[in-house]
Design a protein around this motif. Sequence first.
Motif: not given
Length: 166
Positions: A46-49, A58, A132, A105, A36
Amino acid sequence: MTEIETVVNGQPYEGEVEPRLLLLDLLRDRLRLTGTHAACEEGSCGSCAVLVDGTAVRSCLMFAVQAGGCEIVTVEGVGQPQALHPVQESLRANHGLQCGFCTSGIVIAAVELLGDNPAPTPEDVRTALAGNLCRCTGYESIVDAVCEAAGRSSDRDHNSEGGDRR
Ligand code: FES
Ligand code: FES
């Protein structure tokens, strides 16, 4: 400190967390689930979804205490290197990633989409992935990959049948 109980990738987690601890930091720093990714850390990319009770959220916008009682799935829980999820396999096969920073994500958003809509159109995929951001791929290969994972042809397949590729 607040005691929370949650399930992460099928494993129970119980621990004390500071009320201000982000879910992102619980996953990355305490549980070492570093798939993550932390990029903008303000809800923009959105990278941490991750999936929380099946919904993509998120994790930089959610406190760990808010995940108490929830079931969390990170990209590590979606598939394994030896047993990739169809979305992961299709991203690999369609060159749907370059640096890979956005990819976890993207995987989470695509898994959520296919859970809700097993046969999305390319436009459905674009809408689902609109939050994203990817700085590398130009998105077309990602849309192709998600369509292929769903057993659907992409816009480019349709266009190439008529010799008209964008
Ligand atoms: S790191 Fe959470 S949305 Fe960008
Ligand atoms: S592959 Fe580099 S940001 Fe998407």
